[in-house]
Enzyme design. Structure first.
Site, PDB file in Angstrom:
ATOM      1  N   LEU A 295       0.874  -1.011   0.087  1.00 25.38           N
ATOM      2  CA  LEU A 295       0.002  -0.065   0.122  1.00 25.38           C
ATOM      3  C   LEU A 295       0.740   1.302   0.016  1.00 25.38           C
ATOM      4  CD1 LEU A 295      -2.774  -1.147   2.570  1.00 25.38           C
ATOM      5  CD2 LEU A 295      -2.758  -1.341   0.061  1.00 25.38           C
TER       6      LEU A 295
ATOM      7  N   HIS B  76      -3.426   3.973  -2.115  1.00 26.85           N
ATOM      8  CA  HIS B  76      -4.238   3.355  -1.524  1.00 26.85           C
ATOM      9  C   HIS B  76      -5.130   3.960  -0.276  1.00 26.85           C
ATOM     10  CE1 HIS B  76      -1.656   0.265  -3.352  1.00 26.85           C
ATOM     11  NE2 HIS B  76      -2.938  -0.090  -3.833  1.00 26.85           N
TER      12      HIS B  76
ATOM     13  N   GLY C 113      -9.217   3.364  -7.820  1.00 27.79           N
ATOM     14  CA  GLY C 113      -8.391   4.498  -8.124  1.00 27.79           C
ATOM     15  C   GLY C 113      -8.557   4.967  -9.553  1.00 27.79           C
TER      16      GLY C 113
END
Ligand code: PAF
Length: 279
Positions: free
Chosen positions: A34, A38, A148
């Site tokens: 991450l 994130h 995303g």
């Protein structure tokens, strides 16, 4: 500091989410490793509900045999620590066997926004993504799920599958998080050597130049050719694509005017980078 609890089975996930359902539950599907991108997905979900589950699963079905499944970075404890800083409620970190039980025989075949670009170079990719995302959404049944815009084609594929399967979830698109030089954040940036990292930062700048060319009236073909040449001159070994697609339905764009997306995939050494921008 209390780290978010980790569960590994769908039954435990559902049990943990049950008391939170009355306020609404959000899911952030990830493959771990991450970064701030994130964390921004978790933050977007926190605006909707305090109950944000993060799944961490390096999904084997979206990797081809020659790709980086084995070397993909995995560090659950580091991910837990990062998620603590944004107040994630829990982590779902299933085993491969939990997601793909013995005899697994069901795969989603994606068309529509999955056609072309990524699929031209990674034909297996979106069927693997769609299958695992559908499984994660069915396991968690979240009210919101964040994805995303960095993986713009994936975002449209996920929106399409949620609509087609009538999944009761709102897909939240989250803007690309970028490094200081504009490089889109990605877990795969960790593969870059310092010299490659310098080159990588030029991808977004060349894309901005391509958009400027289009705005000054260059044809799409001309802007694409100049952009591809500029990427190679900047040090990229090859360019998989530099293309314009309709921002909503992802059909190829032949004329500028309607909201579009410029998308690129380019390789440096062993690393393949993708990026996209609104046009
Ligand atoms: O974008 C990713 O990290 C993955 O493709 C996803 C959506 C978690 C599915 O494995």
């Amino acid at each position: 500091m209390t780290y978010p609890p980790v569960v590994t089975t769908v039954a435990e996930l559902r049990h943990m989410l049950m008391p939170w359902r009355k306020d609404g539950v959000a899911l952030v599907p990830t493959m771990g490793a991450l970064h701030d991108g994130h964390l921004s997905l978790v933050e977007a979900c926190k605006k909707k509900t305090p109950h944000v589950a993060v799944s961490i699963f390096v999904n084997p079905t979206q990797f081809a045999p020659h790709e980086d499944f084995n070397s993909y970075p995995r560090d659950l404890e580091a991910d837990r620590a990062r998620l603590t800083s944004v107040g994630a409620s829990m982590i779902f970190a299933p085993t491969a066997k939990e997601m793909y039980p013995d005899g697994f025989a069901t795969t989603l075949l994606m068309k529509g926004p999955a056609a072309g670009l990524e699929t031209d170079f990674r034909p297996h990719f979106f069927d693997g993504v769609a299958t695992v995302v559908a499984k994660l959404l069915i396991a968690a049944m979240p009210d919101w799920a964040a994805f995303g815009e960095k993986d713009y084609q994936q975002l449209l594929v996920v929106k399409r599958l949620a609509l087609d399967l009538a999944l009761p979830v709102e897909i939240l698109p989250v803007a690309i998080a970028r490094e200081a030089d504009g490089l889109a954040m990605s877990s795969r940036n960790a593969y870059l050597t310092p010299a490659e990292r310098q080159i990588a930062g030029k991808l977004n700048r060349v894309m901005k130049d391509v958009i400027a060319l289009l705005e000054r009236g260059a044809s799409i073909a001309e802007a694409q050719t100049l952009g591809t040449t500029a990427l190679k001159a900047a040090g990229f070994d090859s360019v998989d694509y530099l293309a314009l697609r309709d921002a909503a339905d992802f059909t190829p764009v032949t004329q500028t005017g309607a909201p579009a997306r410029l998308l690129a995939a380019a390789r440096i050494g062993k690393t393949r980078l993708i990026d996209n921008m609104a046009v």
